[in-house]
Design an enzyme around this catalytic site. Structure first.
Site, PDB file in Angstrom:
ATOM      1  N   LEU A  76       4.676   4.420   4.487  1.00 22.36           N
ATOM      2  CA  LEU A  76       3.786   3.580   3.679  1.00 22.36           C
ATOM      3  C   LEU A  76       4.322   2.156   3.652  1.00 22.36           C
ATOM      4  CD1 LEU A  76       3.250   5.884   0.535  1.00 22.36           C
ATOM      5  CD2 LEU A  76       1.638   5.529   2.406  1.00 22.36           C
ATOM      6  N   HIS A  77       3.442   1.184   3.905  1.00 24.31           N
ATOM      7  CA  HIS A  77       3.865  -0.211   3.774  1.00 24.31           C
ATOM      8  C   HIS A  77       2.728  -1.166   3.437  1.00 24.31           C
ATOM      9  CE1 HIS A  77       2.300  -0.393   7.885  1.00 24.31           C
ATOM     10  NE2 HIS A  77       2.254  -1.697   7.746  1.00 24.31           N
ATOM     11  N   ARG A  78       1.469  -0.696   3.446  1.00 22.96           N
ATOM     12  CA  ARG A  78       0.341  -1.588   3.169  1.00 22.96           C
ATOM     13  C   ARG A  78       0.343  -2.018   1.701  1.00 22.96           C
ATOM     14  NH1 ARG A  78      -1.873  -3.050   8.146  1.00 22.96           N
ATOM     15  NH2 ARG A  78      -1.822  -1.222   9.489  1.00 22.96           N
TER      16      ARG A  78
END
Length: 372
Positions: free
Chosen positions: A208-210
């Protein structure tokens, strides 16, 4: 033919590696092709940059602009000012950019303002979500690009709608898949494999990075809790992006089956993906790799610029609401996940097609210039 190739962030390296190999093959065949590899320094963490050069056999860059860090605007400006000096000192007939990161946008603008033609690899993909920095990068880059190398007919259709002519469009396939297929036999287990006692098909991988998923602490905590409550007791391996690490420190997530790791090298991460029960991600590139490897994938986004991974592949677009995870996980563990197939031209030969087109394009331009 003198080409400057731009790389700056983790996704770029997988895309340029086969292109460099294909250009070197052309050199060996007697073609007058030279390239200069420019690393903008957008990613400066060793696991997100240097290890890719070593593992994928990419030659050391001719220059590293060391423009990493800062806000989006600061990074864009830093890359542009440094690349302007680089291109002035080392002129090129073509600047080749890949993907949709800040380096792609910044170097394209500099090249065009210096009257150098631009080729964009992975052109034409669109999510329709203008709030994503990557979507802005794609749109601006494609607005000024001369040659478009695309991964799908969907991308070609997008570019036609934006007024691009047929002689600019080249449906060649996906260079990320070139890299995947070339190195698949070299995938290697990361340390967490032994540490967590992992077994093929009996764990999940999560990335996850958004901003929509990680910038709000409460939403990130809800997503992780939902995954852990519906994973049927399987371990969840979570290589943590630097952006996400800051938030995780604040919410103090502690789950016995959740294994947080630093960012992994390419060969280690894809070993995990290949053997996973499923992948949960908000990365577009990972959905391409899971599609080719036949691994179920859940994408925590409201839109995707790679719809073929959903219509043809193993990916499902769930959105960003944590409540969407339970029905998807139930479907996975019931053995009802879509099997999927491999999109056209994702066959490991994309870079060779790109090199062929470049040779033809520059031969035609040389001929035209001679006649004029």
């Amino acid at each position: 033919m003198n080409i400057t190739i731009i790389a700056g962030a983790r996704p770029n390296f997988m895309k340029i590696a086969p292109i460099i190999s294909a250009l070197e093959e052309k050199q060996q065949q007697g073609y007058n092709i030279s390239y200069r590899l420019v690393h903008t320094g957008q990613h400066y963490d060793a696991n997100m940059s240097q290890s890719f050069f070593e593992q994928l056999g990419i030659p050391q860059p001719h220059v590293n602009l060391e423009a990493g860090g800062g806000s989006q605007a600061e990074q864009t400006a830093g890359i542009m000012t440094r690349f302007e000096k680089e291109l002035a000192a080392n002129p090129a007939q073509l600047v080749l950019v890949v993907g949709d990161v800040t380096s792609t946008l910044a170097c394209s603008i500099v090249a065009k303002k210096m009257h150098v033609k631009v080729a964009h690899v992975e052109a034409g993909i669109r999510s329709g979500d203008i709030t994503m920095p990557e979507e802005i990068n794609r749109m601006v880059t494609d607005a000024i690009t001369d040659y478009f190398f695309t991964t799908s007919e969907i991308a070609n259709a997008n570019l036609r709608k934006e007024g691009k002519s047929e002689d600019q469009l080249f449906f060649v396939g996906n260079t990320m898949i070139d890299t995947l297929l070339k190195h698949r036999h070299r995938f290697t287990a990361p340390p967490v494999w032994e540490q967590a006692g992992l077994q093929p098909g009996h764990y999940l991988v999560m990335t996850l990075h958004r901003p929509a998923n990680v910038d709000e602490e409460q939403n990130l905590a809800l997503l992780i809790n939902e995954i852990m409550q519906n994973n049927h007791g399987l371990p969840v391996i979570f290589p943590v992006h630097p952006r996400t690490a800051k938030q995780l420190e604040r919410i103090a997530v502690a789950q016995p089956r959740l294994h947080l790791t630093p960012p992994m090298s390419y060969l280690e991460f894809n070993y995990l993906v290949e053997h996973a029960k499923a992948v949960i991600t908000d990365s577009g590139g990972i959905t391409e790799e899971t599609t080719v490897m036949g691994v179920p994938c859940m994408t925590l986004r409201d839109s995707t610029e790679r719809p073929e991974t959903c219509t043809l592949g193993t990916n499902a677009l769930l959105g960003t609401d944590p409540a969407a995870l339970k029905p998807a996980m139930d479907k996975l563990f019931a053995g009802q996940w879509q099997k999927g197939g491999i999109p056209p031209m994702w066959d490991g030969h994309t870079a060779q097609r790109i090199a062929e087109h470049l040779v033809t394009l520059f031969a035609l331009e040389a001929k035209t210039a001679t006649v004029a």
